[in-house]
Write a protein that holds these residues in place. Sequence first.
Motif, PDB file in Angstrom:
ATOM      1  N   ILE A 166      -8.476 -30.843 -22.582  1.00 47.85           N
ATOM      2  CA  ILE A 166      -9.436 -30.003 -21.866  1.00 47.85           C
ATOM      3  C   ILE A 166      -8.725 -28.734 -21.434  1.00 47.85           C
ATOM      4  O   ILE A 166      -7.487 -28.702 -21.353  1.00 47.85           O
ATOM      5  CB  ILE A 166     -10.071 -30.717 -20.649  1.00 47.85           C
ATOM      6  N   SER A 167      -9.480 -27.701 -21.164  1.00 45.42           N
ATOM      7  CA  SER A 167      -8.882 -26.428 -20.778  1.00 45.42           C
ATOM      8  C   SER A 167      -9.889 -25.598 -20.000  1.00 45.42           C
ATOM      9  O   SER A 167     -11.103 -25.806 -20.105  1.00 45.42           O
ATOM     10  CB  SER A 167      -8.429 -25.663 -22.035  1.00 45.42           C
ATOM     11  N   ASP A 168      -9.387 -24.686 -19.178  1.00 43.72           N
ATOM     12  CA  ASP A 168     -10.235 -23.684 -18.518  1.00 43.72           C
ATOM     13  C   ASP A 168     -11.392 -24.328 -17.745  1.00 43.72           C
ATOM     14  O   ASP A 168     -12.565 -24.082 -18.030  1.00 43.72           O
ATOM     15  CB  ASP A 168     -10.756 -22.689 -19.553  1.00 43.72           C
ATOM     16  N   VAL A 169     -11.041 -25.112 -16.757  1.00 44.26           N
ATOM     17  CA  VAL A 169     -12.048 -25.789 -15.941  1.00 44.26           C
ATOM     18  C   VAL A 169     -12.824 -24.794 -15.068  1.00 44.26           C
ATOM     19  O   VAL A 169     -14.039 -24.874 -14.939  1.00 44.26           O
ATOM     20  CB  VAL A 169     -11.388 -26.889 -15.082  1.00 44.26           C
ATOM     21  N   HIS A 170     -12.119 -23.858 -14.433  1.00 43.09           N
ATOM     22  CA  HIS A 170     -12.769 -22.844 -13.580  1.00 43.09           C
ATOM     23  C   HIS A 170     -13.747 -23.500 -12.597  1.00 43.09           C
ATOM     24  O   HIS A 170     -14.937 -23.180 -12.548  1.00 43.09           O
ATOM     25  CB  HIS A 170     -13.491 -21.801 -14.442  1.00 43.09           C
ATOM     26  N   THR A 204      -9.635 -18.517  -8.778  1.00 42.28           N
ATOM     27  CA  THR A 204      -8.617 -17.834  -7.977  1.00 42.28           C
ATOM     28  C   THR A 204      -8.056 -18.718  -6.872  1.00 42.28           C
ATOM     29  O   THR A 204      -6.859 -18.872  -6.745  1.00 42.28           O
ATOM     30  CB  THR A 204      -9.181 -16.550  -7.333  1.00 42.28           C
ATOM     31  N   HIS A 205      -8.928 -19.309  -6.051  1.00 43.79           N
ATOM     32  CA  HIS A 205      -8.504 -19.994  -4.831  1.00 43.79           C
ATOM     33  C   HIS A 205      -8.443 -21.509  -5.020  1.00 43.79           C
ATOM     34  O   HIS A 205      -9.335 -22.112  -5.636  1.00 43.79           O
ATOM     35  CB  HIS A 205      -9.459 -19.661  -3.676  1.00 43.79           C
ATOM     36  N   ALA A 206      -7.406 -22.112  -4.445  1.00 42.14           N
ATOM     37  CA  ALA A 206      -7.250 -23.565  -4.530  1.00 42.14           C
ATOM     38  C   ALA A 206      -8.446 -24.293  -3.925  1.00 42.14           C
ATOM     39  O   ALA A 206      -8.818 -25.375  -4.393  1.00 42.14           O
ATOM     40  CB  ALA A 206      -5.962 -23.988  -3.819  1.00 42.14           C
ATOM     41  N   THR A 207      -9.067 -23.710  -2.907  1.00 38.95           N
ATOM     42  CA  THR A 207     -10.196 -24.359  -2.234  1.00 38.95           C
ATOM     43  C   THR A 207     -11.391 -24.571  -3.156  1.00 38.95           C
ATOM     44  O   THR A 207     -12.238 -25.423  -2.876  1.00 38.95           O
ATOM     45  CB  THR A 207     -10.638 -23.529  -1.015  1.00 38.95           C
ATOM     46  N   GLU A 208     -11.459 -23.816  -4.254  1.00 42.10           N
ATOM     47  CA  GLU A 208     -12.579 -23.978  -5.192  1.00 42.10           C
ATOM     48  C   GLU A 208     -12.615 -25.384  -5.776  1.00 42.10           C
ATOM     49  O   GLU A 208     -13.689 -25.907  -6.110  1.00 42.10           O
ATOM     50  CB  GLU A 208     -12.456 -22.963  -6.341  1.00 42.10           C
ATOM     51  N   MET A 209     -11.457 -26.000  -5.909  1.00 40.94           N
ATOM     52  CA  MET A 209     -11.367 -27.312  -6.539  1.00 40.94           C
ATOM     53  C   MET A 209     -11.607 -28.450  -5.551  1.00 40.94           C
ATOM     54  O   MET A 209     -11.891 -29.586  -5.981  1.00 40.94           O
ATOM     55  CB  MET A 209      -9.990 -27.469  -7.195  1.00 40.94           C
TER      56      MET A 209
END
Length: 409
Positions: A166-170, A204-209
């Motif tokens: 898998i790649s580029d989860v965004h 960009t931000h870790a909080t997105e995940m």
Amino acid sequence: MFRWLFFILFVAVIETYAYQAFRTVTKIKWFLLAYQLISLFSIVYIIYQFTQFDRKVGQTRLTLFTLGLVLIIYIPKILLTVFMFTEDVYRMIAALVNVATKERQGDFLPERRKFISTVALGVASIPFVSLLYGMKWGKYNFKVIKQPIYFPDLPDAFDGFTICQISDVHSGSFDNAEKINYAIDLINEQQADMCLFTGDIVNTHATEMHPWIDTFNRIKSYKYGKFSVLGNHDYGEYVEWNHPKDKEDNFKAIKNLYGQIGFDLMLNEHKFIEKDGQRIALVGVENWGIGFKQVGDLGKASHDLTNDDFKILMSHDPSHWDVEVKNHPKNYQLTLAGHTHGLQFGIEIPGFIKWSPIQYRYPQWAGLYENLGRYLYVNRGFGFHAYPGRVGIWPEITVIELKKGAKLA
């Protein structure tokens, strides 16, 4: 100031020609008025949203929607403008011929032809409907692509070894938990031997995940492990930070995210994968790409590896393979990358056509490529970024099967 003048002129020309197309096809006043009001509201909304963009925040779901709206509105209108402008060129030539031959009386320019406007509107409706579909359904239209690759020097024990990539989860772009859970189920159904994640866990931000950690922890354990590398978006390069330490802390948090979802993050290093007394080398480098951050160190990652070692390289950006890897003396048999997303827009009909505008920027942009017996596979990406949709280039879960021997005819 010049940019705003150019923008105003561009919009004025596009809107004028688009309106001409509708007015030629229909004379219904309420319809034409409604069209003008909707167009005006859309322009005002788009301008307002762009002026509110905060470079300290970066991309949000609202900016994704706004960019999608821009594409949905203006790609069709640009096509309309091309048709109508071409007709104007014809009308002008016809008018000059008529003046020279004195054959026409009355208006200087011939009237617009309804047929041309009808065809123009029909053609423009194709990207309009496609982009709408891409935003509503296409972005979660996950496809499992199975790709066997043959290597004469593959250790016998690894004949038939499978890798799920898998790649580029965004993850900051996601807005549908049900669809993401469905994709995780697809990953787990593949029964691969190993899972590799080739970067870009966030925008960009870790909080997105953070809202998605439990979801991605549903990816099962693999007998031969789960490994990952960083992508260009994982470095926090695309926003303004109040202090360098904020950027540094975010980068540390992003690196930790991979571990929080069970992946072993490889930072310019290699590991040996052993099976039945034989082994292959898994090499993972940090991001290296033309026009992007270049911190991938192939020499460091491959220290002590020999030319005879069978090597699988994870490198986020396929331009790395094109520039440095494919002719490297250490012989990297297989490279796995992502990054391009296939631009999230294109046409793919296996055996007939494979096209996306991204191919004019990246020679290797989706699928399998080969150079002197060395292979690159470019994953089309799991998530989406910038345009909040996908048209023709669907989100991908790849299953690569390593095969011993020469490629079958």
